[in-house]
Design a protein around this motif. Structure first.
Motif, short mmCIF file in Angstrom:
data_model
loop_
_atom_site.label_atom_id
_atom_site.label_comp_id
_atom_site.label_asym_id
_atom_site.label_seq_id
_atom_site.Cartn_x
_atom_site.Cartn_y
_atom_site.Cartn_z
N THR A 39 -6.27 -5.82 0.16
CA THR A 39 -7.42 -5.31 0.90
C THR A 39 -8.50 -6.37 1.04
O THR A 39 -9.02 -6.62 2.14
CB THR A 39 -8.00 -4.07 0.20
OG1 THR A 39 -6.97 -3.08 0.09
CG2 THR A 39 -9.18 -3.51 0.94
N LEU A 40 -8.82 -7.03 -0.06
CA LEU A 40 -9.86 -8.07 -0.02
C LEU A 40 -9.38 -9.32 0.73
O LEU A 40 -10.18 -9.96 1.42
CB LEU A 40 -10.31 -8.41 -1.43
CG LEU A 40 -11.02 -7.26 -2.17
CD1 LEU A 40 -11.31 -7.65 -3.61
CD2 LEU A 40 -12.29 -6.87 -1.44
N ALA A 41 -8.10 -9.64 0.62
CA ALA A 41 -7.56 -10.78 1.39
C ALA A 41 -7.66 -10.50 2.88
O ALA A 41 -8.04 -11.37 3.67
CB ALA A 41 -6.12 -11.06 0.97
N SER A 59 -6.90 -16.63 9.67
CA SER A 59 -7.40 -15.29 9.95
C SER A 59 -6.34 -14.41 10.61
O SER A 59 -6.26 -13.22 10.32
CB SER A 59 -8.66 -15.34 10.82
OG SER A 59 -8.36 -15.85 12.10
N TRP A 60 -5.50 -14.97 11.48
CA TRP A 60 -4.50 -14.11 12.09
C TRP A 60 -3.33 -13.82 11.15
O TRP A 60 -2.51 -12.95 11.43
CB TRP A 60 -4.04 -14.57 13.46
CG TRP A 60 -3.25 -15.83 13.60
CD1 TRP A 60 -3.73 -17.05 14.00
CD2 TRP A 60 -1.84 -16.02 13.39
NE1 TRP A 60 -2.71 -17.96 14.04
CE2 TRP A 60 -1.54 -17.35 13.68
CE3 TRP A 60 -0.81 -15.18 12.98
CZ2 TRP A 60 -0.26 -17.88 13.56
CZ3 TRP A 60 0.47 -15.71 12.87
CH2 TRP A 60 0.73 -17.03 13.16
N ILE A 65 -2.99 -7.98 7.14
CA ILE A 65 -2.72 -7.48 5.79
C ILE A 65 -3.65 -6.31 5.47
O ILE A 65 -3.22 -5.32 4.88
CB ILE A 65 -2.86 -8.62 4.76
CG1 ILE A 65 -1.76 -9.66 4.98
CG2 ILE A 65 -2.82 -8.08 3.34
CD1 ILE A 65 -1.90 -10.89 4.12
N LEU A 66 -4.90 -6.41 5.90
CA LEU A 66 -5.83 -5.30 5.70
C LEU A 66 -5.36 -4.07 6.46
O LEU A 66 -5.36 -2.96 5.93
CB LEU A 66 -7.24 -5.70 6.15
CG LEU A 66 -8.31 -4.61 6.10
CD1 LEU A 66 -8.54 -4.17 4.66
CD2 LEU A 66 -9.59 -5.11 6.72
N PHE A 68 -2.28 -3.31 7.48
CA PHE A 68 -1.05 -2.76 6.91
C PHE A 68 -1.33 -2.02 5.61
O PHE A 68 -0.72 -0.99 5.33
CB PHE A 68 -0.02 -3.86 6.70
CG PHE A 68 0.47 -4.48 7.98
CD1 PHE A 68 0.64 -3.74 9.13
CD2 PHE A 68 0.76 -5.83 8.03
CE1 PHE A 68 1.08 -4.31 10.31
CE2 PHE A 68 1.21 -6.41 9.20
CZ PHE A 68 1.38 -5.66 10.34
N THR A 69 -2.25 -2.53 4.81
CA THR A 69 -2.62 -1.85 3.57
C THR A 69 -3.26 -0.51 3.87
O THR A 69 -2.92 0.51 3.26
CB THR A 69 -3.57 -2.72 2.73
OG1 THR A 69 -2.96 -3.98 2.48
CG2 THR A 69 -3.93 -2.06 1.42
N PHE A 70 -4.18 -0.49 4.82
CA PHE A 70 -4.84 0.76 5.18
C PHE A 70 -3.86 1.74 5.80
O PHE A 70 -3.89 2.94 5.50
CB PHE A 70 -6.02 0.50 6.13
CG PHE A 70 -6.84 1.73 6.38
CD1 PHE A 70 -7.72 2.19 5.42
CD2 PHE A 70 -6.70 2.44 7.55
CE1 PHE A 70 -8.47 3.34 5.64
CE2 PHE A 70 -7.44 3.58 7.78
CZ PHE A 70 -8.32 4.03 6.82
N ALA A 71 -2.96 1.25 6.66
CA ALA A 71 -1.97 2.13 7.27
C ALA A 71 -1.02 2.71 6.22
O ALA A 71 -0.63 3.88 6.29
CB ALA A 71 -1.18 1.37 8.34
N GLY A 72 -0.67 1.91 5.23
CA GLY A 72 0.17 2.41 4.14
C GLY A 72 -0.52 3.50 3.34
O GLY A 72 0.11 4.48 2.93
#
Length: 148
Positions: A39-41, A59-60, A65-66, A68-72
């Motif tokens: 999340t922080l990355a 950045s891309w 990653i943020l 995909f983490t939130f969607a998970g």
């Protein structure tokens, strides 16, 4: 008693920081402590993209990653919200009756599932679009360099 509704909302709202895992499994859950890392990355990737633009390769890579983490975590909220009360109570409230109120589905549970589905799908599609756009732009630039 662990409430299915509260767990679904925690996974949707604060899931990327492990709140739902701490609620269900306690402070000793290692995956709950690991969730803030991507999340922080990803948040760092978003900050880099805002300051340096989309041409920044780091950045891309980090920004999706943020997403995909939130969607998970949204998917986890959907799974929690759609779990049968008997299964919920057997898994998270083992000493309770199979039809205990903590595992029941209410309208607030349904709203958590609906919002997690809408927001999670939008975030996932945005993350995929950002990552593919950055990748293909990089490939076009390298192709132009090779052709010259």
């Amino acid at each position: 008693m662990k409430s299915k509704t509260l767990a679904a909302w925690l996974a949707f709202v604060a899931g990327p920081f492990g709140a739902h895992r701490f609620y269900l499994r306690g402070w000793g859950d290692w995956l709950g402590w690991l969730l803030p890392v991507p999340t922080l990355a990803g948040a760092y990737g978003v900050l880099r993209m805002w300051s340096l633009g989309q041409d920044d390769a780091i950045s891309w890579v980090l920004t999706p990653i943020l997403g995909f983490t939130f969607a998970g975590c949204c998917l986890t909220a959907i799974v929690y919200g759609l779990m049968k009360p008997e299964d919920w109570n057997r898994r998270f409230n083992p000493g309770a009756a199979p039809d205990a109120p903590a595992g029941r589905t209410s309208w607030t549970t349904i709203w958590a599932v609906v919002l997690a589905l809408m927001v999670g799908a939008a975030v996932l599609m945005t993350s995929i679009a950002i990552s593919f756009q950055g990748y293909f732009e990089k490939q076009v630039e390298e192709g132009r360099e090779i052709s010259q």
